[in-house]
Scaffold this motif. Structure first.
Motif: not given
Ligand SMILES: Nc1ccnc(=O)[nH]1
Length: 142
Positions: A116-137
C-alpha cells in the motif's frame, strides 16, 4: 454481478493498463461506456510521465464526465477499470454522477501484489473565523 458484455469492455480496460505500462507508467487503465454501451472515453495512468501522483485514469475520466456529460447520460454511464478505484477516485466518480463501476482487480487483491502507498492522513485545523467566513459564504445560498 458482471456479464459477458461487461467482460468485453473490462478486457479493453485491461489492455489500457498494458498501454500505461508500455508508456512508462504504472499499469492501470479505464474507460467509460455510455448508456448504449459505446465507448465514450479511455484513459491510462500517467502519474510518472505527467509527474502527477493524481493522474489516475479513473480520476481523469470522472473529471471528463463532469465536464462533458449531462446528468442523465452520466447516470447511465459505466466506468470499466482494470483495478478498483482508490478513495480519491471513488469520491470524484460520485461527484461526477456516474452510477456504476466495473473493475477487474480489487483494492484488496492489489495489496497482495503491491504494498500500500503510505500517505498519512492530513491534520486539519478549524473551524475558525466564523463571522468572517459566513459573510463570504451565506449570501450565495440566500
Ligand atoms: N485503481 C488505481 C490504483 C492505482 N493507480 C491507478 O491509476 N488506479
Amino acid at each position: 454481478m458482471t456479464t459477458p458484455d461487461d467482460h468485453t469492455l473490462l478486457r479493453q480496460a485491461i489492455s489500457l493498463a498494458a498501454k500505461a505500462r508500455a508508456s512508462g507508467n504504472p499499469p492501470f487503465g479505464s474507460l467509460l461506456a455510455g448508456p448504449d454501451g459505446t465507448i465514450l472515453a479511455e484513459e491510462h495512468n500517467s502519474t510518472l510521465t505527467d509527474n502527477d501522483v493524481t493522474a489516475h485514469p479513473e480520476l481523469k475520466l470522472a473529471r471528463w464526465a463532469a465536464r462533458e456529460l449531462d446528468a442523465q447520460t452520466a447516470a447511465g454511464t459505466t466506468m470499466y477499470t482494470s483495478c478498483q478505484p482508490c478513495g480519491m477516485c471513488e469520491a470524484v466518480i460520485q461527484w461526477a454522477g456516474l452510477r456504476r463501476v466495473v473493475f477487474a482487480l480489487s483494492n484488496e487483491q492489489l495489496l497482495d501484489i503491491r504494498p500500500g502507498s503510505s500517505r498519512p492522513p492530513v491534520p486539519q485545523d478549524g473551524p475558525a473565523l466564523l463571522d468572517e467566513v459566513r459573510a463570504a459564504v451565506e449570501p450565495y445560498y440566500r
